[in-house]
Design a protein around this motif. Structure first.
Motif, short mmCIF file in Angstrom:
data_model
loop_
_atom_site.label_atom_id
_atom_site.label_comp_id
_atom_site.label_asym_id
_atom_site.label_seq_id
_atom_site.Cartn_x
_atom_site.Cartn_y
_atom_site.Cartn_z
N ARG A 97 0.82 -1.21 0.00
CA ARG A 97 0.00 0.00 0.00
C ARG A 97 0.86 1.27 0.00
O ARG A 97 0.52 2.25 -0.65
N ILE A 98 1.98 1.22 0.70
CA ILE A 98 2.89 2.37 0.67
C ILE A 98 3.50 2.52 -0.71
O ILE A 98 3.66 3.64 -1.22
N ALA A 99 3.83 1.39 -1.36
CA ALA A 99 4.36 1.44 -2.73
C ALA A 99 3.32 2.05 -3.68
O ALA A 99 3.67 2.83 -4.58
N GLU A 100 2.05 1.70 -3.49
CA GLU A 100 0.99 2.28 -4.33
C GLU A 100 0.92 3.80 -4.14
O GLU A 100 0.74 4.55 -5.11
N LEU A 101 1.09 4.24 -2.89
CA LEU A 101 1.08 5.67 -2.60
C LEU A 101 2.27 6.36 -3.29
O LEU A 101 2.12 7.46 -3.84
N MET A 102 3.43 5.71 -3.27
CA MET A 102 4.62 6.28 -3.93
C MET A 102 4.42 6.36 -5.44
O MET A 102 4.76 7.38 -6.06
N ALA A 103 3.89 5.31 -6.04
CA ALA A 103 3.68 5.30 -7.49
C ALA A 103 2.70 6.39 -7.89
O ALA A 103 2.89 7.08 -8.90
N GLU A 104 1.65 6.55 -7.10
CA GLU A 104 0.67 7.60 -7.38
C GLU A 104 1.34 8.97 -7.30
O GLU A 104 1.09 9.86 -8.12
N ASP A 105 2.21 9.15 -6.30
CA ASP A 105 2.89 10.43 -6.12
C ASP A 105 3.86 10.70 -7.28
O ASP A 105 3.98 11.84 -7.74
N LEU A 106 4.52 9.66 -7.76
CA LEU A 106 5.43 9.80 -8.89
C LEU A 106 4.69 9.96 -10.22
O LEU A 106 5.25 10.46 -11.20
N GLY A 107 3.46 9.47 -10.27
CA GLY A 107 2.69 9.50 -11.51
C GLY A 107 3.13 8.45 -12.51
O GLY A 107 3.06 8.68 -13.73
N VAL A 108 3.57 7.28 -12.00
CA VAL A 108 4.02 6.19 -12.88
C VAL A 108 3.39 4.88 -12.43
O VAL A 108 2.90 4.76 -11.30
N PRO A 109 3.39 3.85 -13.29
CA PRO A 109 2.89 2.54 -12.89
C PRO A 109 3.77 1.91 -11.80
O PRO A 109 4.94 2.26 -11.67
N LEU A 110 3.19 0.98 -11.08
CA LEU A 110 3.91 0.22 -10.05
C LEU A 110 4.20 -1.18 -10.55
O LEU A 110 3.28 -1.87 -11.02
N THR A 111 5.46 -1.61 -10.50
CA THR A 111 5.83 -2.98 -10.86
C THR A 111 6.68 -3.57 -9.74
O THR A 111 7.28 -2.84 -8.94
N TYR A 112 6.71 -4.90 -9.70
CA TYR A 112 7.46 -5.60 -8.65
C TYR A 112 8.45 -6.59 -9.26
O TYR A 112 8.21 -7.15 -10.33
N VAL A 113 9.53 -6.82 -8.53
CA VAL A 113 10.39 -7.98 -8.74
C VAL A 113 10.28 -8.80 -7.46
O VAL A 113 10.63 -8.34 -6.37
N TRP A 114 9.74 -10.01 -7.59
CA TRP A 114 9.47 -10.85 -6.42
C TRP A 114 10.63 -11.79 -6.16
O TRP A 114 11.14 -12.43 -7.08
N ALA A 115 11.03 -11.90 -4.90
CA ALA A 115 12.07 -12.85 -4.50
C ALA A 115 11.93 -13.10 -3.00
O ALA A 115 11.57 -12.19 -2.25
N PRO A 116 12.19 -14.33 -2.55
CA PRO A 116 12.13 -14.59 -1.10
C PRO A 116 13.16 -13.72 -0.38
O PRO A 116 14.31 -13.60 -0.83
N GLN A 117 12.76 -13.10 0.72
CA GLN A 117 13.67 -12.20 1.43
C GLN A 117 14.55 -13.00 2.38
O GLN A 117 14.42 -12.95 3.60
N VAL A 118 15.49 -13.71 1.77
CA VAL A 118 16.47 -14.50 2.50
C VAL A 118 17.85 -14.00 2.09
O VAL A 118 18.00 -13.01 1.39
#
Length: 280
Positions: free
Chosen positions: A59-80
């Motif tokens: 949700r914070i990432a969505e807020l950042m993307a909205e503020d930047l005015g760009v789409p939101l994308t992810y790179v998924w990886a286990p946080q190990v």
């Protein structure tokens, strides 16, 4: 002999090429234009993030993307181990939404929240300690994640430790959720866990469990942490933008964290909304 020499030359040439490539890669200039907000995240790590977008970091990432005015994308990886190396350092994504302050593998932004390890107990429990040195822990069966700061003080207080693994593939195991469910089932009398995890999972039991932030701890254990965002070293403009975003949107960030029952501390280490922490 000639064939062996050719193989050695090829190997040396390849190694030299890799070194030069890595050197050039490390010296790439900071990106000035962003076609998307590219976030490095764990796809199965609630309450922080998941691929369904259900975590507070989502949700914070969505807020950042909205503020930047760009789409939101992810790179998924286990946080190990290797997470930063396999995501941020490869330049396939540009920001980690949650990183503890002082984590050397990234450049830290300003902190956007501060939380503390907390005790989780049944709602009707008589155990309500706000410090790990409390004699009330003696003889109690308490769940703790291995290698986390509460373990040694709890042992000194006489608690009977039920351990859960620290480094796991989140696609396979959820040790903190297991620790909370053991409290709900009566297998343990309580658990001492990192605040955001404690608050989120305790609130989602039936009936909800009680969360007691350890704001008065006097054992010297490091229990409260400031959480920042992490970006690559050598990207000052990107860090400055994120710091400005945090400053401008802090109230909205706090509201998101409250939705996930995160125990939040102010700059003095006291629970937000209270003048001082309680004690047992």
């Amino acid at each position: 002999m000639r064939a062996a020499c050719r193989q050695i030359v090829r190997a040396v040439t390849l190694a030299l090429g890799l070194v030069l490539a890595c050197g050039a890669f490390a010296e790439l200039p900071e990106r000035q234009e962003r076609e998307a907000l590219r976030v490095c995240a764990d796809g199965n790590n609630l309450p922080f993030s998941n691929q369904a977008g259900e975590g507070f970091e989502n949700r914070i990432a969505e807020l950042m993307a909205e503020d930047l005015g760009v789409p939101l994308t992810y790179v998924w990886a286990p946080q190990v181990m290797g997470f930063v190396r396999n995501t941020l350092e490869l330049r396939v994504c540009d920001v980690m939404i949650g990183t503890v302050a002082g984590y050397d593998f990234v450049q830290n932004t300003n902190a956007y929240y501060r939380s503390v390890y907390s005790l989780v107990v049944p709602a009707d429990s008589d155990l309500a300690a706000t410090r790990l040195s409390d004699p009330a822990f003696s003889g109690r069966r308490i769940g703790v994640v291995a290698e986390t700061p509460p373990i040694v003080p709890l042992r000194r207080s006489g608690a009977r430790i039920e351990g859960y693994p620290l480094m796991v593939d989140t696609r396979v195991r959820a040790p903190v959720r297991d620790a909370i469910e053991d409290v709900a089932a009566g297998n343990t009398e309580g658990a001492v866990l990192w605040g955001p995890l404690a608050g989120y999972y305790a609130a989602r039991q039936e009936p909800p469990l009680k969360v007691v932030p350890l704001v008065n701890d006097d054992t010297g254990a490091h229990l409260d942490y400031r959480i920042t965002m992490g970006v690559r070293h050598g990207e000052p403009h990107w860090k400055d933008w994120i710091n400005d975003f945090i400053d401008r949107r802090q109230e909205e960030i706090d509201a998101i964290l409250a939705d996930y029952d995160v125990p939040l501390l102010d700059r003095h280490g006291q629970l937000l909304g209270t003048s001082e922490g309680g004690d047992s």
